[in-house]
Structure formats: structure tokens, C-alpha cells
Design a protein around this motif. Structure first.
Motif, mmCIF file in Angstrom:
data_model
loop_
_atom_site.group_PDB
_atom_site.id
_atom_site.type_symbol
_atom_site.label_atom_id
_atom_site.label_comp_id
_atom_site.label_asym_id
_atom_site.label_seq_id
_atom_site.Cartn_x
_atom_site.Cartn_y
_atom_site.Cartn_z
ATOM 1 N N PRO A 1 -42.134 -34.447 -3.141
ATOM 2 C CA PRO A 1 -41.179 -34.989 -4.117
ATOM 3 C C PRO A 1 -39.724 -34.753 -3.724
ATOM 4 C CG PRO A 1 -42.928 -33.789 -5.230
ATOM 5 C CD PRO A 1 -43.059 -33.496 -3.766
ATOM 6 N N ALA A 2 -38.856 -35.570 -4.267
ATOM 7 C CA ALA A 2 -37.421 -35.453 -4.038
ATOM 8 C C ALA A 2 -36.940 -34.053 -4.405
ATOM 9 C CB ALA A 2 -36.680 -36.494 -4.865
ATOM 10 N N GLY A 3 -36.111 -33.488 -3.529
ATOM 11 C CA GLY A 3 -35.508 -32.189 -3.795
ATOM 12 C C GLY A 3 -36.412 -30.984 -3.607
ATOM 13 N N GLU A 4 -37.625 -31.190 -3.130
ATOM 14 C CA GLU A 4 -38.580 -30.081 -2.988
ATOM 15 C C GLU A 4 -38.747 -29.683 -1.523
ATOM 16 O OE1 GLU A 4 -39.744 -28.293 -5.342
ATOM 17 O OE2 GLU A 4 -39.277 -29.566 -7.057
ATOM 18 N N SER A 5 -39.278 -28.481 -1.329
ATOM 19 C CA SER A 5 -39.575 -28.000 0.015
ATOM 20 C C SER A 5 -40.760 -27.050 -0.057
ATOM 21 C CB SER A 5 -38.366 -27.283 0.629
ATOM 22 O OG SER A 5 -38.088 -26.096 -0.070
ATOM 23 N N THR A 6 -41.403 -26.878 1.082
ATOM 24 C CA THR A 6 -42.496 -25.917 1.187
ATOM 25 C C THR A 6 -42.418 -25.264 2.563
ATOM 26 O OG1 THR A 6 -44.872 -25.562 0.865
ATOM 27 C CG2 THR A 6 -44.224 -27.599 1.956
ATOM 28 N N SER A 7 -42.654 -23.963 2.595
ATOM 29 C CA SER A 7 -42.525 -23.197 3.839
ATOM 30 C C SER A 7 -43.840 -22.549 4.216
ATOM 31 C CB SER A 7 -41.462 -22.107 3.672
ATOM 32 O OG SER A 7 -40.208 -22.679 3.406
ATOM 33 N N TYR A 8 -44.031 -22.375 5.530
ATOM 34 C CA TYR A 8 -45.225 -21.740 6.067
ATOM 35 C C TYR A 8 -44.822 -20.738 7.144
ATOM 36 C CZ TYR A 8 -47.591 -25.686 3.898
ATOM 37 O OH TYR A 8 -48.045 -26.607 2.999
ATOM 38 N N PRO A 9 -45.542 -19.626 7.243
ATOM 39 C CA PRO A 9 -45.235 -18.650 8.297
ATOM 40 C C PRO A 9 -45.740 -19.146 9.650
ATOM 41 C CG PRO A 9 -47.188 -17.968 7.099
ATOM 42 C CD PRO A 9 -46.665 -19.196 6.391
ATOM 43 N N ALA A 10 -45.166 -18.613 10.708
ATOM 44 C CA ALA A 10 -45.576 -18.978 12.067
ATOM 45 C C ALA A 10 -47.073 -18.787 12.267
ATOM 46 C CB ALA A 10 -44.792 -18.162 13.087
ATOM 47 N N SER A 11 -47.651 -17.782 11.623
ATOM 48 C CA SER A 11 -49.083 -17.510 11.798
ATOM 49 C C SER A 11 -49.967 -18.669 11.362
ATOM 50 C CB SER A 11 -49.475 -16.240 11.033
ATOM 51 O OG SER A 11 -49.214 -16.395 9.649
ATOM 52 N N ALA A 12 -49.466 -19.531 10.476
ATOM 53 C CA ALA A 12 -50.247 -20.683 10.019
ATOM 54 C C ALA A 12 -50.386 -21.736 11.121
ATOM 55 C CB ALA A 12 -49.606 -21.311 8.782
ATOM 56 N N PHE A 13 -49.541 -21.649 12.156
ATOM 57 C CA PHE A 13 -49.537 -22.646 13.221
ATOM 58 C C PHE A 13 -49.947 -22.095 14.573
ATOM 59 C CE2 PHE A 13 -46.136 -23.705 10.171
ATOM 60 C CZ PHE A 13 -46.651 -24.905 9.689
ATOM 61 N N ALA A 14 -50.223 -20.810 14.655
ATOM 62 C CA ALA A 14 -50.442 -20.138 15.941
ATOM 63 C C ALA A 14 -51.592 -20.729 16.750
ATOM 64 C CB ALA A 14 -50.675 -18.649 15.718
ATOM 65 N N PHE A 15 -52.611 -21.235 16.100
ATOM 66 C CA PHE A 15 -53.792 -21.721 16.801
ATOM 67 C C PHE A 15 -53.921 -23.244 16.745
ATOM 68 C CE2 PHE A 15 -54.637 -20.591 12.460
ATOM 69 C CZ PHE A 15 -55.422 -21.623 11.969
ATOM 70 N N LEU A 16 -52.801 -23.921 16.438
ATOM 71 C CA LEU A 16 -52.839 -25.368 16.231
ATOM 72 C C LEU A 16 -51.810 -26.118 17.055
ATOM 73 C CD1 LEU A 16 -52.856 -25.329 12.332
ATOM 74 C CD2 LEU A 16 -54.837 -25.526 13.828
ATOM 75 N N GLN A 17 -52.111 -27.385 17.316
ATOM 76 C CA GLN A 17 -51.142 -28.347 17.817
ATOM 77 C C GLN A 17 -50.948 -29.333 16.676
ATOM 78 O OE1 GLN A 17 -53.461 -29.658 21.221
ATOM 79 N NE2 GLN A 17 -51.882 -28.844 22.563
ATOM 80 N N GLN A 18 -49.692 -29.693 16.385
ATOM 81 C CA GLN A 18 -49.440 -30.577 15.252
ATOM 82 C C GLN A 18 -48.417 -31.646 15.592
ATOM 83 O OE1 GLN A 18 -49.498 -28.885 11.192
ATOM 84 N NE2 GLN A 18 -49.011 -26.977 12.240
ATOM 85 N N LEU A 19 -48.578 -32.769 14.909
ATOM 86 C CA LEU A 19 -47.629 -33.869 14.992
ATOM 87 C C LEU A 19 -47.333 -34.299 13.567
ATOM 88 C CD1 LEU A 19 -46.599 -36.322 17.153
ATOM 89 C CD2 LEU A 19 -48.069 -37.531 15.564
ATOM 90 N N ALA B 1 -38.741 -30.032 4.088
ATOM 91 C CA ALA B 1 -37.820 -30.194 2.964
ATOM 92 C C ALA B 1 -37.443 -31.649 2.769
ATOM 93 C CB ALA B 1 -36.562 -29.362 3.194
ATOM 94 N N ASN B 2 -37.327 -32.035 1.516
ATOM 95 C CA ASN B 2 -36.914 -33.382 1.149
ATOM 96 C C ASN B 2 -35.673 -33.260 0.277
ATOM 97 O OD1 ASN B 2 -36.553 -35.959 0.238
ATOM 98 N ND2 ASN B 2 -38.560 -36.170 -0.702
ATOM 99 N N ALA B 3 -34.498 -33.403 0.895
ATOM 100 C CA ALA B 3 -33.241 -33.289 0.160
ATOM 101 C C ALA B 3 -32.799 -34.624 -0.416
ATOM 102 C CB ALA B 3 -32.155 -32.729 1.071
ATOM 103 N N SER B 4 -33.576 -35.676 -0.187
ATOM 104 C CA SER B 4 -33.210 -37.003 -0.675
ATOM 105 C C SER B 4 -33.574 -37.160 -2.151
ATOM 106 C CB SER B 4 -33.904 -38.086 0.157
ATOM 107 O OG SER B 4 -35.268 -38.193 -0.202
ATOM 108 N N GLY B 5 -33.261 -38.305 -2.694
ATOM 109 C CA GLY B 5 -33.550 -38.593 -4.096
ATOM 110 C C GLY B 5 -34.863 -39.307 -4.326
ATOM 111 N N VAL B 6 -35.656 -39.513 -3.254
ATOM 112 C CA VAL B 6 -36.950 -40.199 -3.387
ATOM 113 C C VAL B 6 -38.040 -39.401 -2.675
ATOM 114 C CG1 VAL B 6 -35.919 -42.508 -3.573
ATOM 115 C CG2 VAL B 6 -36.556 -41.622 -1.331
ATOM 116 N N THR B 7 -39.270 -39.653 -3.042
ATOM 117 C CA THR B 7 -40.409 -38.968 -2.422
ATOM 118 C C THR B 7 -40.472 -39.282 -0.933
ATOM 119 O OG1 THR B 7 -41.666 -38.992 -4.471
ATOM 120 C CG2 THR B 7 -42.937 -38.802 -2.435
ATOM 121 N N CYS B 8 -40.766 -38.277 -0.138
ATOM 122 C CA CYS B 8 -40.993 -38.449 1.297
ATOM 123 C C CYS B 8 -42.501 -38.405 1.526
ATOM 124 C CB CYS B 8 -40.316 -37.332 2.090
ATOM 125 S SG CYS B 8 -40.610 -37.447 3.871
ATOM 126 N N THR B 9 -43.005 -39.407 2.237
ATOM 127 C CA THR B 9 -44.426 -39.481 2.550
ATOM 128 C C THR B 9 -44.580 -39.347 4.067
ATOM 129 O OG1 THR B 9 -44.724 -40.981 0.685
ATOM 130 C CG2 THR B 9 -46.521 -40.859 2.290
#
Length: 192
Positions: free
Chosen positions: A122-140, A176-184
Motif C-alpha cells: 500500500p501507499a506510504g507503507e514499508s516492510t523490512s527483513y534481516p539479512a538472514s532472511a536472504f542468506a540462502f536465496l537468490q532473488q529477483l 518501501a512505497n513512498a508514492s500515493g498509490v499501491t505498488c505491485t
């Protein structure tokens, strides 16, 4: 529609987390130390008394060496599925931000070796994850609509519709989505 939200789902998710913890022979204290989530919060989640946030799910899944999708996917007892309509994809909503994630692939019984998750931030929202959540993954990350500021350690990547970013080495991350509309956006995950 299978939805990753609501009281019954919270109870099943809590039972799933408890099973993962017990399968490893970990005490509540050990999981708390490994995940950096308080014993009280884990206890509430395991009892189904609290719906975890995306950040808490990220920390717990990292402690188990699982992706969030795998942790959530282990809650549903579905038979193998090859065709799924958009409205039928299991979804979960972060109670803190309203962030919605839909598990696109794989489904129960699938032999796919990668994961695809559809996210609505949603607009104006953000979510954070620790490095450990990505240690065993490749992501795009691939932005479908809107604007996404993805912070990877000290680097901020600004992405718009059609932009993609292959994540680098493990670092604390924030979507993070600092815009005024939902980011998908889509997140494609493969194990290293």
C-alpha cells in the motif's frame, strides 16, 4: 478462495511454526535467539493468538532456513494443482501494513524449484527483513505497477513499472512505497 488470513489460518500457521521448532528440537528460547523475535511474540503466534507481521515471518522463516512462502505454504493441505486463477492464489495480509502477498508458485505437490510471489504494498507503507532472511536465496524483484524504493544495506534502488532488480549479497532489506498509490511487484526466489 484460500486466504492466508483470519483466525483459523492463524491457528494453523502457529501450529506449523510450532512443528518446525519441535522438529529441530529447539526450545522457545532458542527460536527467539535464532530469530531475534521475543519469546512472548513467538508464543502468541504458536498459539494462534496473534497474526505475525511480514517482518516477524521473515525472521522466523530465516531461523528455520525456509522461505516465507514455504513456511506459509506448509499450512495449506492442498492437493497438487496446475492451473490457478488469480483469485484462487493463497494470500496473506500483514496486519501491520496491509501488505498483501499471493503465492503464485509453487503449489502443493509441485516440482518447481523456484518461487514466485505477487505483492501489493500500500501507499506510504514499508516492510523490512534481516539479512538472514536472504542468506540462502537468490532473488529477483520485478515491479508491475507503481514505484518501489528497495533498500539493500546502504544502497537504495528506485524501481518503476517494468524495472527489475537482482538482489546482491545478503543485507538487511526494506521494501518501501513512498508514492500515493499501491505498488505491485513480483519476487522470484531460488535457493542458492
Amino acid at each position: 478462495m484460500n486466504e492466508y488470513e483470519g483466525g483459523d489460518f492463524d491457528v494453523r500457521l502457529g501450529a506449523r511454526i510450532l512443528r518446525e521448532r519441535e522438529a529441530r528440537g529447539w526450545s522457545l528460547t532458542e527460536l527467539a535467539e535464532r530469530s531475534q523475535v521475543s519469546r512472548a511474540q513467538i508464543n502468541k503466534v504458536e498459539r494462534g493468538a496473534s497474526s505475525p507481521t511480514a517482518a516477524v515471518l521473515g525472521k522466523l522463516s530465516a531461523a528455520f532456513g525456509l522461505t516465507i512462502s514455504t513456511l506459509l505454504g506448509g499450512v495449506e493441505g492442498e492437493e497438487a494443482v496446475r492451473l490457478t486463477r488469480f483469485a484462487e492464489h493463497p494470500q496473506w495480509m500483514d496486519p501491520a501494513t496491509g501488505y498483501v502477498r499471493r503465492q503464485i508458485a509453487p503449489h502443493a505437490g509441485s516440482s518447481l524449484t523456484f518461487e514466485i510471489t505477487h505483492v501489493e504494498l500500500p501507499a506510504g507503507e514499508s516492510t523490512s527483513y534481516p539479512a538472514s532472511a536472504f542468506a540462502f536465496l537468490q532473488q529477483l524483484v520485478f515491479v508491475l505497477d507503481g514505484q518501489l524504493a528497495f533498500t539493500e544495506g546502504d544502497t537504495v534502488h528506485r524501481l518503476g513499472a517494468g524495472d527489475s532488480l537482482e538482489l546482491g549479497s545478503s543485507a538487511d532489506c526494506t521494501f518501501a512505497n513512498a508514492s500515493g498509490v499501491t505498488c505491485t511487484y513480483l519476487v522470484v526466489v531460488a535457493r542458492k
